[in-house]
Write an enzyme that holds these catalytic residues in place. Structure first.
Site, PDB file in Angstrom:
ATOM      1  N   ARG A 313       0.968  -1.026  -0.053  1.00  0.00           N
ATOM      2  CA  ARG A 313      -0.289   0.079  -0.073  1.00  0.00           C
ATOM      3  C   ARG A 313       0.814   1.122   0.042  1.00  0.00           C
ATOM      4  O   ARG A 313       0.375   2.399  -0.762  1.00  0.00           O
ATOM      5  CB  ARG A 313      -0.946  -0.054   1.274  1.00  0.00           C
ATOM      6  CG  ARG A 313      -1.958  -1.211   1.216  1.00  0.00           C
ATOM      7  CD  ARG A 313      -3.259  -0.948   2.098  1.00  0.00           C
ATOM      8  NE  ARG A 313      -4.136   0.042   1.620  1.00  0.00           N
ATOM      9  CZ  ARG A 313      -4.186   1.293   2.072  1.00  0.00           C
ATOM     10  NH1 ARG A 313      -3.516   1.581   3.231  1.00  0.00           N
ATOM     11  NH2 ARG A 313      -4.929   2.195   1.477  1.00  0.00           N
ATOM     12  N   TYR A 317       0.086   3.496  -3.325  1.00  0.00           N
ATOM     13  CA  TYR A 317      -1.008   4.607  -3.018  1.00  0.00           C
ATOM     14  C   TYR A 317      -0.287   5.602  -2.284  1.00  0.00           C
ATOM     15  O   TYR A 317      -1.068   6.403  -1.889  1.00  0.00           O
ATOM     16  CB  TYR A 317      -2.223   4.065  -2.422  1.00  0.00           C
ATOM     17  CG  TYR A 317      -2.750   2.716  -3.126  1.00  0.00           C
ATOM     18  CD1 TYR A 317      -3.383   2.428  -4.239  1.00  0.00           C
ATOM     19  CD2 TYR A 317      -2.627   1.627  -1.927  1.00  0.00           C
ATOM     20  CE1 TYR A 317      -4.098   1.462  -4.566  1.00  0.00           C
ATOM     21  CE2 TYR A 317      -3.315   0.358  -2.696  1.00  0.00           C
ATOM     22  CZ  TYR A 317      -3.731   0.361  -3.976  1.00  0.00           C
ATOM     23  OH  TYR A 317      -4.148  -0.709  -4.353  1.00  0.00           O
ATOM     24  N   CYS A 346      15.071  -4.588  -3.886  1.00  0.00           N
ATOM     25  CA  CYS A 346      16.103  -3.655  -4.813  1.00  0.00           C
ATOM     26  C   CYS A 346      15.412  -2.967  -5.743  1.00  0.00           C
ATOM     27  O   CYS A 346      15.573  -2.777  -6.724  1.00  0.00           O
ATOM     28  CB  CYS A 346      17.056  -4.741  -5.519  1.00  0.00           C
ATOM     29  SG  CYS A 346      18.096  -5.639  -4.477  1.00  0.00           S
ATOM     30  N   TYR A 375      -5.898  -5.253   2.443  1.00  0.00           N
ATOM     31  CA  TYR A 375      -5.152  -5.111   1.257  1.00  0.00           C
ATOM     32  C   TYR A 375      -3.567  -5.417   1.769  1.00  0.00           C
ATOM     33  O   TYR A 375      -3.119  -4.446   1.066  1.00  0.00           O
ATOM     34  CB  TYR A 375      -5.511  -3.877   0.543  1.00  0.00           C
ATOM     35  CG  TYR A 375      -6.767  -3.876   0.172  1.00  0.00           C
ATOM     36  CD1 TYR A 375      -7.305  -4.478  -0.554  1.00  0.00           C
ATOM     37  CD2 TYR A 375      -7.708  -2.818   0.976  1.00  0.00           C
ATOM     38  CE1 TYR A 375      -8.957  -4.582  -1.070  1.00  0.00           C
ATOM     39  CE2 TYR A 375      -9.217  -2.837   0.691  1.00  0.00           C
ATOM     40  CZ  TYR A 375      -9.764  -3.588  -0.255  1.00  0.00           C
ATOM     41  OH  TYR A 375     -11.016  -3.527  -0.551  1.00  0.00           O
TER      42      TYR A 375
END
Ligand code: LLP
Length: 432
Positions: A313, A317, A346, A375
């Site tokens: 997340r 976002y 990486c 999520y």
């Protein structure tokens, strides 16, 4: 507890009889931890939004489809949506019956539609083409359509699901075309649904969208299900005192809206809301271990095993998750400094928390990303060939229990034919 920064989980008694250090010691790191009491509390708050006999809370399982959590959610009397054959399988395994599952899909094959129909599920389609396909798969059957109300909302452009810029739904102006396809395949339009986007913190836009859908519903005769969608927000900035969505106000408005409409129209069917995040976000924390702390010029980085393979997340976002810091014999400290919490992937974008004003993070600390139940694990990947973490439940008595084991390197190899047999054997051995 003597931690460096843990006020939120301390107050919730989130870790029950264990400490984050003990949990990581037992189950490894990184680790998803869920609290049963919080999960049940959120389910009850949602159910309490309306006492209308047709009101149902349809948990949107894309937020988290862990089998143990699904069983708890079912035991609280929620029903569930599915959007893939995998989700159907999880729901059936969790004990949901076909009449408790609604298939809310988009852009799927005839085979997937057939699978849902054969399982006895009511299917919601979200384009004229999919309506046509369902007609071919299930002539004479019932169908639900997803309306795009032309307005959207959400915490990020990527989660706005209403309006012209999104791929979702059938426009309200396509009524004639819908009627034509229904007639051609002798389909009955039994339900309407919508989902305008994810994470609202005020009731108004949701209630407006509800009214829109109810007006649409008046144009059809055989509607049995009206599903208003999800999007109920949670406060991700608890350390800044962010207010919760006012569920009292939400409930009053929602209940009045559906009760008055049902009374006026004589509607006897179901009303559903479809929250994912609100059900599971706050019952989950993902724990990680700090392996390396360094200064790069003016910036201080705390390097952990929480990469975006584990929690996507923040990267996807720019989402905010509060950070807690746990340390054996640590003491809460008032002195803070700007620090950036990063993972072990990486990529320079692998940032969990950017320039946060936190007590000094040290190597060996355990950090927790709060509100990761929705999520979080659901969006984990095996990027960089890392394995998805284990999931642990803190039950109502405060006891910890493994509810999904950590993936192994053998799991990873098992997808390749030449390793399949070996992996199968070692998996069996691991389960013994
Ligand atoms: N119904 C439908 C048709 C949906 O597409 C969704 C979410 C929901 C219900 C549940 O929405 P919720 O109550 O959880 O907001 N990965 C993003 C969120 C994506 C939401 C996708 N659809 C995030 O982490 O913020």
């Amino acid at each position: 507890m003597s931690n460096v920064r843990s006020a939120v989980t301390d107050e919730q008694e989130f870790y029950g009889l264990s400490t984050p250090m003990e949990l990581v010691e037992t189950y490894g790191s990184p680790l998803y931890v869920y609290n049963e009491n919080i999960l049940r509390k959120r389910c009850r708050e949602l159910k309490a939004l309306s006492s209308h006999p047709g009101f149902r809370v349809n948990y949107s399982a894309k937020a988290n489809a862990n089998l143990s959590l699904l069983r708890i959610i079912r035991s609280e009397g929620l029903v569930v949506d599915a959007m893939s054959p995998g989700e159907i399988a999880m729901h059936l395994a969790a004990g949901f019956t076909p009449d408790e599952i609604t298939y809310v899909c988009n852009n799927v094959s005839a085979e997937e539609l057939r699978n849902a129909v054969e399982h006895g599920l009511l299917v919601s389609v979200d384009s004229l083409a999919q309506l046509e396909l369902l007609g071919q798969v299930n002539p004479g059957g019932k169908v639900m359509i997803r309306i795009n109300p032309g307005i959207g909302a959400g915490h990020h452009a990527k989660v706005v699901t209403g309006g012209k810029d999104t791929k979702f739904g059938i426009g309200p102006d396509d009524g004639d075309k819908v009627r034509e396809i229904l007639a051609r395949y002798d389909l009955t339009l039994a339900g309407l649904n919508q989902h305008i986007g994810s994470l609202f913190m005020e009731p108004d836009s949701y209630i407006e969208a509800m009214k829109f859908l109810l007006r649409e519903a008046e144009q059809w005769d055989d509607i049995e299900v009206i599903d208003f969608g999800g999007g109920f927000g949670i406060p991700y900035r608890k350390y800044e005192g962010q207010a919760r969505l006012d569920m009292q106000a939400m409930g009053e408005q929602l209940h009045a809206c559906i009760s008055e409409w049902a009374e006026r129209t004589g509607y006897q069917g179901r009303f559903m809301i479809e929250p994912g995040r609100y059900v599971v976000a706050e019952c989950g924390v993902v724990l990680g271990t700090v392996h390396s702390v360094k200064n790069n010029g003016p910036r201080r980085f705390a390097g952990t095993d929480l990469g975006f393979n584990v929690l996507q997340r923040p990267v996807m976002y720019d989402a905010h998750h509060d950070v807690e810091i746990y340390r054996e014999d640590g003491t809460p400290v008032a002195e803070t400094m700007l620090q950036t919490v990063v993972g072990n992937i990486c990529e320079s974008g692998d940032i969990m928390a950017r320039e946060r004003d936190l007590p000094e993070i040290q190597e060996g600390d355990i950090v927790g990303m709060l509100d990761s139940g929705a999520y979080g694990f659901a969006m984990c990947s095996s990027y960089n060939q890392r394995q998805r973490p284990a999931e642990v439940l803190i039950d109502s008595d405060g006891k910890d229990k493994l509810i999904r084991r950590r993936e192994t390197i053998e799991d990873l190899l098992s997808f390749y034919p030449e390793f399949a047999a070996t992996a199968e054997e070692s998996k069996k051995a691991a389960n013994m």
